[in-house]
Design a protein around this motif. Sequence first.
Motif, PDB file in Angstrom:
ATOM      1  N   ARG A   1      58.176  -2.430  64.463  1.00 21.12           N
ATOM      2  CA  ARG A   1      59.400  -2.167  65.227  1.00 21.12           C
ATOM      3  C   ARG A   1      59.082  -1.469  66.545  1.00 21.12           C
ATOM      4  N   HIS A   2      58.228  -0.458  66.497  1.00 23.47           N
ATOM      5  CA  HIS A   2      57.851   0.265  67.721  1.00 23.47           C
ATOM      6  C   HIS A   2      57.069  -0.640  68.668  1.00 23.47           C
ATOM      7  N   ILE A   3      56.153  -1.424  68.130  1.00 21.83           N
ATOM      8  CA  ILE A   3      55.392  -2.343  68.973  1.00 21.83           C
ATOM      9  C   ILE A   3      56.332  -3.342  69.637  1.00 21.83           C
ATOM     10  N   PHE A   4      57.271  -3.888  68.874  1.00 15.57           N
ATOM     11  CA  PHE A   4      58.214  -4.862  69.421  1.00 15.57           C
ATOM     12  C   PHE A   4      59.060  -4.242  70.533  1.00 15.57           C
ATOM     13  N   ASN A   5      59.564  -3.042  70.299  1.00 12.29           N
ATOM     14  CA  ASN A   5      60.428  -2.392  71.292  1.00 12.29           C
ATOM     15  C   ASN A   5      59.672  -1.963  72.544  1.00 12.29           C
ATOM     16  N   GLU A   6      58.462  -1.485  72.372  1.00 13.77           N
ATOM     17  CA  GLU A   6      57.691  -0.962  73.506  1.00 13.77           C
ATOM     18  C   GLU A   6      56.769  -2.012  74.126  1.00 13.77           C
ATOM     19  N   LYS A   7      56.524  -3.086  73.387  1.00 12.97           N
ATOM     20  CA  LYS A   7      55.669  -4.190  73.839  1.00 12.97           C
ATOM     21  C   LYS A   7      54.245  -3.739  74.169  1.00 12.97           C
ATOM     22  N   ARG A   8      53.801  -2.683  73.493  1.00 13.83           N
ATOM     23  CA  ARG A   8      52.433  -2.216  73.685  1.00 13.83           C
ATOM     24  C   ARG A   8      52.088  -1.202  72.595  1.00 13.83           C
ATOM     25  N   ILE A   9      50.798  -0.929  72.489  1.00 15.15           N
ATOM     26  CA  ILE A   9      50.304   0.127  71.611  1.00 15.15           C
ATOM     27  C   ILE A   9      49.257   0.895  72.410  1.00 15.15           C
ATOM     28  N   GLU A  10      49.323   2.204  72.340  1.00 14.03           N
ATOM     29  CA  GLU A  10      48.381   3.039  73.082  1.00 14.03           C
ATOM     30  C   GLU A  10      47.096   3.227  72.282  1.00 14.03           C
ATOM     31  N   GLU A  11      46.088   3.736  72.964  1.00  8.57           N
ATOM     32  CA  GLU A  11      44.822   4.045  72.300  1.00  8.57           C
ATOM     33  C   GLU A  11      45.078   5.051  71.182  1.00  8.57           C
TER      34      GLU A  11
ATOM     35  N   ILE B   1      49.391 -11.224  74.461  1.00  6.61           N
ATOM     36  CA  ILE B   1      49.553 -12.672  74.374  1.00  6.61           C
ATOM     37  C   ILE B   1      50.978 -13.025  73.955  1.00  6.61           C
ATOM     38  N   LEU B   2      51.490 -12.350  72.928  1.00  4.54           N
ATOM     39  CA  LEU B   2      52.836 -12.649  72.435  1.00  4.54           C
ATOM     40  C   LEU B   2      53.900 -12.428  73.501  1.00  4.54           C
ATOM     41  N   PHE B   3      53.844 -11.297  74.164  1.00  3.95           N
ATOM     42  CA  PHE B   3      54.899 -10.983  75.120  1.00  3.95           C
ATOM     43  C   PHE B   3      54.712 -11.714  76.435  1.00  3.95           C
ATOM     44  N   ASN B   4      53.496 -12.020  76.824  1.00  5.48           N
ATOM     45  CA  ASN B   4      53.293 -12.835  78.022  1.00  5.48           C
ATOM     46  C   ASN B   4      53.746 -14.265  77.777  1.00  5.48           C
ATOM     47  N   THR B   5      53.569 -14.767  76.567  1.00  5.83           N
ATOM     48  CA  THR B   5      54.037 -16.099  76.217  1.00  5.83           C
ATOM     49  C   THR B   5      55.551 -16.164  76.332  1.00  5.83           C
TER      50      THR B   5
END
Length: 86
Positions: free
Chosen positions: A33-43, A71-75
Motif C-alpha cells: 500500500r505504501h509503495i503504491f501510494n508513494e511510488k517508491r521505496i527508500e534505502e 518499471i511499473l509506474f513508468n509503464t
Amino acid sequence: MKLKFYKEEDNDYVKIVTQDGKELEFDYIEMIRHIFNEKRIEEADIDNHYSEEEVESIKTLISDISATIEILFNTDEVKDDLPINS
C-alpha cells in the motif's frame, strides 16, 4: 516509505517506516500500500548486527524492489501518454 531491519536477542525484525517517521509492524499488504501510494521505496535502515553478506542481500532486495517499482509506474505513465484511438 522504507524498511528498517534490526536484530534483538538473535531474532530478525523488520518495520515499515512511513514518510512521517512512524514505525509500523511489518505487513506485506501495508508495505505494498505504501509503495503504491508513494511510488517508491527508500534505502533500508539496517542495524550493525547484520553480517556484510546479510547487508548486501537486503540492499539487493531493496534495489530490486525499487527497479520493479520504477518499471511499473513508468509503464503506467507511458500508457497514459499514448493517444487513444477513436
